[in-house]
Design a protein around this motif. Structure first.
Motif, PDB file in Angstrom:
ATOM      1  N   LYS A 193       1.107   9.880  -5.117  1.00 42.20           N
ATOM      2  CA  LYS A 193       1.574  11.219  -4.719  1.00 42.20           C
ATOM      3  C   LYS A 193       2.442  11.848  -5.797  1.00 42.20           C
ATOM      4  CE  LYS A 193       1.384  11.402   0.298  1.00 42.20           C
ATOM      5  NZ  LYS A 193       2.075  11.288   1.561  1.00 42.20           N
ATOM      6  N   THR A 194       3.192  11.020  -6.499  1.00 41.10           N
ATOM      7  CA  THR A 194       4.077  11.515  -7.555  1.00 41.10           C
ATOM      8  C   THR A 194       3.287  12.020  -8.764  1.00 41.10           C
ATOM      9  OG1 THR A 194       5.674   9.842  -6.874  1.00 41.10           O
ATOM     10  CG2 THR A 194       6.081  10.904  -8.970  1.00 41.10           C
ATOM     11  N   HIS A 195       2.151  11.380  -9.040  1.00 39.38           N
ATOM     12  CA  HIS A 195       1.454  11.656 -10.311  1.00 39.38           C
ATOM     13  C   HIS A 195       0.115  12.379 -10.188  1.00 39.38           C
ATOM     14  CE1 HIS A 195       4.332   9.299 -12.602  1.00 39.38           C
ATOM     15  NE2 HIS A 195       4.307   8.416 -11.623  1.00 39.38           N
ATOM     16  N   LEU A 196      -0.415  12.493  -8.969  1.00 42.32           N
ATOM     17  CA  LEU A 196      -1.767  13.035  -8.821  1.00 42.32           C
ATOM     18  C   LEU A 196      -1.907  13.894  -7.577  1.00 42.32           C
ATOM     19  CD1 LEU A 196      -4.458  10.283  -9.508  1.00 42.32           C
ATOM     20  CD2 LEU A 196      -4.583  12.656 -10.231  1.00 42.32           C
ATOM     21  N   ASP A 197      -2.736  14.917  -7.666  1.00 43.51           N
ATOM     22  CA  ASP A 197      -3.048  15.737  -6.502  1.00 43.51           C
ATOM     23  C   ASP A 197      -3.918  14.924  -5.542  1.00 43.51           C
ATOM     24  OD1 ASP A 197      -4.323  17.659  -4.741  1.00 43.51           O
ATOM     25  OD2 ASP A 197      -3.605  19.212  -6.118  1.00 43.51           O
TER      26      ASP A 197
ATOM     27  N   LEU B  64       0.841  -1.203   0.000  1.00 44.10           N
ATOM     28  CA  LEU B  64       0.000   0.000   0.000  1.00 44.10           C
ATOM     29  C   LEU B  64       0.874   1.250   0.000  1.00 44.10           C
ATOM     30  CD1 LEU B  64      -2.734   1.505   0.324  1.00 44.10           C
ATOM     31  CD2 LEU B  64      -2.532   1.125   2.788  1.00 44.10           C
ATOM     32  N   ASN B  65       1.946   1.230   0.788  1.00 46.87           N
ATOM     33  CA  ASN B  65       2.852   2.387   0.848  1.00 46.87           C
ATOM     34  C   ASN B  65       3.449   2.706  -0.515  1.00 46.87           C
ATOM     35  OD1 ASN B  65       2.426   2.882   3.525  1.00 46.87           O
ATOM     36  ND2 ASN B  65       4.237   1.770   4.237  1.00 46.87           N
ATOM     37  N   ASP B  66       3.841   1.667  -1.241  1.00 45.85           N
ATOM     38  CA  ASP B  66       4.412   1.863  -2.580  1.00 45.85           C
ATOM     39  C   ASP B  66       3.386   2.513  -3.511  1.00 45.85           C
ATOM     40  OD1 ASP B  66       6.786   0.781  -1.798  1.00 45.85           O
ATOM     41  OD2 ASP B  66       6.512  -1.152  -2.800  1.00 45.85           O
ATOM     42  N   VAL B  67       2.162   2.004  -3.454  1.00 44.36           N
ATOM     43  CA  VAL B  67       1.102   2.549  -4.317  1.00 44.36           C
ATOM     44  C   VAL B  67       0.811   4.009  -3.951  1.00 44.36           C
ATOM     45  CG1 VAL B  67      -1.340   2.364  -4.949  1.00 44.36           C
ATOM     46  CG2 VAL B  67       0.064   0.305  -4.838  1.00 44.36           C
ATOM     47  N   GLN B  68       0.767   4.288  -2.654  1.00 43.19           N
ATOM     48  CA  GLN B  68       0.511   5.674  -2.216  1.00 43.19           C
ATOM     49  C   GLN B  68       1.609   6.612  -2.712  1.00 43.19           C
ATOM     50  OE1 GLN B  68       0.030   4.701   1.994  1.00 43.19           O
ATOM     51  NE2 GLN B  68      -2.110   5.391   1.907  1.00 43.19           N
TER      52      GLN B  68
END
Length: 202
Positions: free
Chosen positions: A111-115, A103-107
């Motif tokens: 965060k890198t690509h979306l507001d 989940l941390n990786d996905v989050q």
């Protein structure tokens, strides 16, 4: 943007395959002569009755009814944007999400690509696309609308697969707000919710 401005957008971005005194029907700008999906608005200006339809392979489905020309034409445009345009998502981001280990990786990828104002992980937040934990290690994706109404987009997917759906629909939500800003749409908040539903969920 006024009524004529919205009509101009429709004529510019779509193929108007029928325009009569009491109806307008649009199809994708590029495509076959007999498109599989068309969107039609019928109107009776005397009785202020405006009906929006989606036609798929010859079957017609009523989408909504309006009592105002401006709102109905705006709905025709927004619904057509959702249904008739091919949306391209960043395949490399989708691949990253698919192969993430936690989940941390996905989050971190999100965060890198979306507001963050467009999505939420495991927490119900209004006006966002949300990843919800279901049963048996499966996840649901939903949109939390006005008055905390839950609209389910997808149910019972594996985590990574659900996260890709979350990403795609969060992008759609961000595109909706960009579109509304560019058009400078002036309407009430209830109708904005209706338009949002047309655009995100189609």
């Amino acid at each position: 943007m006024d009524l004529n401005g919205v009509y101009n957008l429709i004529e510019t971005e779509f193929k108007v395959i029928q325009r009569e005194k009491n109806s307008i029907c649009v199809a994708p700008k590029r495509g076959e002569s007999y498109p599989e999906t068309t969107i039609k608005l019928t109107f009776n200006k005397v009785s202020n009755q405006y009906d929006l339809y989606e036609k798929i392979r010859g079957q017609e489905y009523k989408v909504d009814a309006f009592s105002d020309e401006y709102k109905s034409v705006l709905a025709l445009y927004i619904f057509s944007k959702s249904k008739l345009e091919v949306r391209k998502y960043d395949a490399s981001v989708q691949d990253e999400i698919e192969s993430a280990d936690s989940l941390n990786d996905v989050q971190r990828i999100f965060k890198t690509h979306l507001d963050e104002k467009y999505y939420s992980f495991l927490e119900l937040k209004p006006d966002r696309v949300i990843l919800e934990k279901g049963t048996n290690d499966r996840y649901n994706v939903l949109f939390l609308g006005k008055n905390d109404s839950k609209i389910y987009i997808d149910k019972s997917r594996k985590f990574n697969s659900a996260a890709v759906v979350l990403y795609n629909f969060s992008i759609k939500l961000s595109q909706f707000y960009e579109l509304i800003d560019v058009m400078d749409v002036k309407t009430d908040s209830d109708f904005l919710e209706t338009l949002k539903g047309f655009y995100i969920l189609g």
